[in-house]
Design a protein around this motif. Structure first.
Motif, short mmCIF file in Angstrom:
data_model
loop_
_atom_site.label_atom_id
_atom_site.label_comp_id
_atom_site.label_asym_id
_atom_site.label_seq_id
_atom_site.Cartn_x
_atom_site.Cartn_y
_atom_site.Cartn_z
N GLU A 1 0.83 -1.20 0.00
CA GLU A 1 0.00 0.00 0.00
C GLU A 1 0.87 1.25 0.00
OE1 GLU A 1 -3.85 1.81 2.45
OE2 GLU A 1 -2.56 0.28 3.37
N ALA A 2 1.95 1.22 0.79
CA ALA A 2 2.86 2.35 0.84
C ALA A 2 3.48 2.60 -0.53
CB ALA A 2 3.95 2.11 1.88
N SER A 3 3.87 1.53 -1.19
CA SER A 3 4.46 1.64 -2.53
C SER A 3 3.47 2.24 -3.52
CB SER A 3 4.92 0.26 -3.02
OG SER A 3 5.45 0.34 -4.32
N ARG A 4 2.22 1.79 -3.44
CA ARG A 4 1.19 2.31 -4.34
C ARG A 4 0.95 3.79 -4.10
NH1 ARG A 4 -3.70 3.52 -3.39
NH2 ARG A 4 -3.79 2.40 -1.41
N MET A 5 0.89 4.19 -2.83
CA MET A 5 0.65 5.59 -2.49
C MET A 5 1.79 6.49 -2.97
SD MET A 5 -0.77 4.92 1.39
CE MET A 5 -0.96 6.63 1.87
N VAL A 6 3.03 6.00 -2.78
CA VAL A 6 4.19 6.80 -3.20
C VAL A 6 4.27 6.88 -4.72
CG1 VAL A 6 6.71 6.90 -3.21
CG2 VAL A 6 5.50 6.38 -1.09
N ASN A 7 3.98 5.79 -5.40
CA ASN A 7 4.01 5.80 -6.86
C ASN A 7 3.01 6.82 -7.42
OD1 ASN A 7 6.01 3.88 -7.12
ND2 ASN A 7 4.59 2.16 -7.26
N ALA A 8 1.83 6.85 -6.82
CA ALA A 8 0.81 7.80 -7.26
C ALA A 8 1.26 9.23 -7.01
CB ALA A 8 -0.51 7.52 -6.54
N ALA A 9 1.88 9.45 -5.86
CA ALA A 9 2.37 10.79 -5.53
C ALA A 9 3.51 11.19 -6.46
CB ALA A 9 2.82 10.84 -4.07
N HIS A 10 4.37 10.21 -6.79
CA HIS A 10 5.52 10.48 -7.67
C HIS A 10 5.05 10.86 -9.07
CE1 HIS A 10 9.72 10.10 -8.95
NE2 HIS A 10 9.22 9.62 -10.08
N LYS A 11 4.01 10.19 -9.54
CA LYS A 11 3.47 10.51 -10.87
C LYS A 11 2.92 11.93 -10.90
CE LYS A 11 2.31 5.79 -12.29
NZ LYS A 11 1.22 4.84 -12.61
N ALA A 12 2.33 12.34 -9.78
CA ALA A 12 1.76 13.68 -9.72
C ALA A 12 2.86 14.75 -9.67
CB ALA A 12 0.86 13.81 -8.49
N ASN A 13 4.01 14.39 -9.07
CA ASN A 13 5.12 15.34 -8.97
C ASN A 13 6.44 14.57 -8.99
OD1 ASN A 13 6.93 17.37 -8.45
ND2 ASN A 13 5.97 18.07 -6.56
N PRO A 14 7.00 14.32 -10.18
CA PRO A 14 8.21 13.50 -10.31
C PRO A 14 9.44 14.04 -9.60
CG PRO A 14 7.11 13.75 -12.42
CD PRO A 14 6.46 14.72 -11.49
N THR A 15 9.49 15.34 -9.32
CA THR A 15 10.67 15.93 -8.68
C THR A 15 10.45 16.18 -7.18
OG1 THR A 15 9.93 18.18 -9.23
CG2 THR A 15 11.34 17.06 -10.83
N ALA A 16 9.39 15.62 -6.63
CA ALA A 16 9.06 15.87 -5.22
C ALA A 16 10.09 15.27 -4.28
CB ALA A 16 7.68 15.30 -4.91
#
Length: 200
Positions: A170-185
């Motif tokens: 679940e953590a991986s899924r959440m981070v992947n979604a966040a990364h897609k929204a902001n790749p340089t975060a």
């Protein structure tokens, strides 16, 4: 009782941080809403603290604001809510978010927090309704200025979410979604983006 600490921030690996106070290193656990307000390592920080004592451990919790510590202490008085769950709740929601959930009977949002089942969420709504005031207008109180420098941000963000109680997948899924929204975060920005879904 240790109520407040002021010293040099040495390390921060959510949800843990290390604060040097006159040569003594205090390890504390803190919600992400506090991490967003911390300065960079090497700078001074002041934290309001709560010492939780159990048969197996002494745990020190730190908060950027006295009001957050007060809310933490209110949360852990609810049957079924321990310090770890309270940190998870305060990580995903600021005080206004929690107040809105309580006064709008938004059990669904509370259930999204790791470890919070429907019965516990219902108890939170019932027991907190008379203890916390209705929230102010919606606002983003999270401070991106204290964000960590990018670099291994995904891994750091995943580790923090797992430490807060989320399952690795679940953590991986959440981070992947966040990364897609902001790749340089940065890691903290990824965590903030992921956790805001709870209150949403």
């Amino acid at each position: 009782m240790i109520g407040r600490l002021h010293g040099t921030l040495l390390e921060q690996q959510a949800p843990f941080l290390l604060l040097d106070v006159s040569g003594v290193g205090y390890e504390l656990q803190a919600p992400m809403t506090t991490f967003y307000q911390l300065p960079q390592p090497g700078q001074t920080a002041t934290l309001y603290t709560h010492l939780a004592v159990s048969e197996t451990a002494h745990q020190l919790f730190g908060f950027a604001k006295r009001s957050d510590r007060d809310l933490f202490r209110t949360l852990i008085k609810v049957n079924g809510v321990g310090p770890k769950m309270a940190v998870a709740i305060l990580s995903g929601m600021d005080a206004d978010d929690i107040a809105r959930c309580v006064h709008e009977d938004n059990v669904a949002a509370l259930v999204k927090v790791p470890g919070v089942g429907k019965k516990t969420a219902e108890r939170l709504v019932i027991e907190l309704r008379d203890k916390i005031a209705p929230s102010a207008a919606p606002q983003d109180l999270l401070n991106p200025a204290a964000a960590a420098v990018p670099g291994g941000a995904d891994e750091e963000a995943e580790s923090a979410l797992i430490a807060l109680g989320y399952k690795p997948a679940e953590a991986s899924r959440m981070v992947n979604a966040a990364h897609k929204a902001n790749p340089t975060a940065s890691a903290q920005e990824l965590i903030r983006h992921a956790l805001r879904k709870i209150a949403g």
